[in-house]
Motif scaffolding. Structure first.
Motif, PDB file in Angstrom:
ATOM      1  N   GLY A 157       0.799  -1.205   0.000  1.00  0.00           N
ATOM      2  CA  GLY A 157       0.000   0.000   0.000  1.00  0.00           C
ATOM      3  C   GLY A 157       0.841   1.268   0.000  1.00  0.00           C
ATOM      4  N   THR A 158       0.402   2.261  -0.754  1.00  0.00           N
ATOM      5  CA  THR A 158       1.079   3.553  -0.805  1.00  0.00           C
ATOM      6  C   THR A 158       0.066   4.578  -1.285  1.00  0.00           C
ATOM      7  OG1 THR A 158       3.055   4.709  -1.610  1.00  0.00           O
ATOM      8  CG2 THR A 158       1.917   3.281  -3.188  1.00  0.00           C
ATOM      9  N   ASN A 159       0.514   5.753  -1.634  1.00  0.00           N
ATOM     10  CA  ASN A 159      -0.352   6.751  -2.255  1.00  0.00           C
ATOM     11  C   ASN A 159       0.453   7.508  -3.296  1.00  0.00           C
ATOM     12  OD1 ASN A 159       0.797   9.289  -0.995  1.00  0.00           O
ATOM     13  ND2 ASN A 159       0.159   8.236   0.874  1.00  0.00           N
ATOM     14  N   LEU A 160      -0.225   8.297  -4.102  1.00  0.00           N
ATOM     15  CA  LEU A 160       0.441   8.945  -5.226  1.00  0.00           C
ATOM     16  C   LEU A 160       1.538   9.906  -4.763  1.00  0.00           C
ATOM     17  CD1 LEU A 160       0.484   9.165  -8.303  1.00  0.00           C
ATOM     18  CD2 LEU A 160      -1.186  11.018  -8.137  1.00  0.00           C
ATOM     19  N   HIS A 161       1.312  10.575  -3.663  1.00  0.00           N
ATOM     20  CA  HIS A 161       2.337  11.478  -3.144  1.00  0.00           C
ATOM     21  C   HIS A 161       3.581  10.698  -2.732  1.00  0.00           C
ATOM     22  CE1 HIS A 161       3.325  15.480  -1.242  1.00  0.00           C
ATOM     23  NE2 HIS A 161       4.246  14.688  -0.708  1.00  0.00           N
ATOM     24  N   ARG A 162       3.374   9.614  -2.021  1.00  0.00           N
ATOM     25  CA  ARG A 162       4.512   8.831  -1.533  1.00  0.00           C
ATOM     26  C   ARG A 162       5.268   8.163  -2.671  1.00  0.00           C
ATOM     27  NH1 ARG A 162       2.089   5.485   1.967  1.00  0.00           N
ATOM     28  NH2 ARG A 162       2.188   7.032   3.623  1.00  0.00           N
TER      29      ARG A 162
END
Length: 255
Positions: A157-162
């Motif tokens: 899991g991650t996000n676009l910013h990370r």
């Protein structure tokens, strides 16, 4: 009480953001080091007690551990609608990365500033010029610069910013010195072109790139090798620009 309010307001950003990551900031600092004027080198050597720009480049992240520094948290980024220029955007009462860079420069150049303040804000300046070139630090406010766009990165899991702060650069597997050495190979004409413009031009450039990056992935998408193939060049371009422009800013400050 005011610092506590700022801390609580920005807590979601602090939990999910890595602010360009240590590697990215050190790459920026290492590149800049090679393009300083002799006068800037002497001034920096004195103020930083011989430490490199790469060494101090993560200082602005490190001080987040002290809540008394909460007023600086908002200085790492700027969020506004994609179809608006920074100059025309509604400014945050907590400040932003453009204002932060201008304020750091003002304090460093002020003859009445104490040495302690000049050193402190110099370290912040090195960091914030790096942040300015991470496109998702100039993204939309409604998704907190991509922090709310949840993704998978090689099954985790991650996000676009990370992805842009950390995942892309860490997946490449080079140390900051190796990467800086590879990226610091710029013809003189190209270097001059990169260093042109103002902070407002540079944030507009990052803001436009953010729009491109928003289109690069959908919520829940599983990103892997194809994404690195498509976007590593853009990542490297921004690191290179950040380093060369940081040198330009410091040369101007200490001329």
């Amino acid at each position: 009480m005011k610092n506590l309010c700022i801390f609580l307001f920005l807590l979601p950003y602090l939990v999910s953001a890595n602010f360009w990551g240590k590697t990215g900031h050190r790459v920026t600092g290492a590149i800049a080091e090679n393009h300083l004027t002799p006068k800037a080198k002497r001034a920096l050597n004195d103020l930083l007690d011989g430490h490199s720009l790469a060494f101090v480049s993560t200082f602005a992240d490190e001080i987040k551990a002290d809540r008394s520094n909460s007023r600086f948290f908002a200085w790492h980024f700027v969020n506004y609608p994609l179809d608006v220029r920074y100059e025309d955007s509604e400014k945050s009462e907590y400040g932003d990365v453009v204002m932060a860079i201008e304020e750091c420069i003002r304090i460093i150049k002020d003859e009445n500033s104490s040495r302690e303040d000049r050193v402190f804000y110099l370290k912040l300046l090195v960091h914030f010029v790096g942040d300015l070139h991470q496109p998702m630090h100039a993204g939309r406010g409604d998704d907190r610069g991509g922090n709310d766009i949840q993704l998978q990165w090689f099954g985790e899991g991650t996000n676009l910013h990370r992805v842009w702060d950390k995942n892309l650069i860490e997946s490449y597997g080079m140390t900051y010195t190796e990467l800086a050495d590879e990226l610091d190979r710029v013809p003189r004409k190209q270097k001059k072109k990169i260093q042109e413009g103002t902070i407002y031009d540079w944030v507009h450039e990052s803001h436009q790139l953010a729009a491109q990056i928003y289109d690069s992935a959908k919520v829940g998408e599983k990103l892997a090798y194809r994404y690195t193939y498509d976007y590593n060049d853009l990542l490297f371009q921004q690191l290179q620009k950040a380093g060369l422009r940081l040198a330009q800013v410091l040369n101007d400050v200490f001329k």
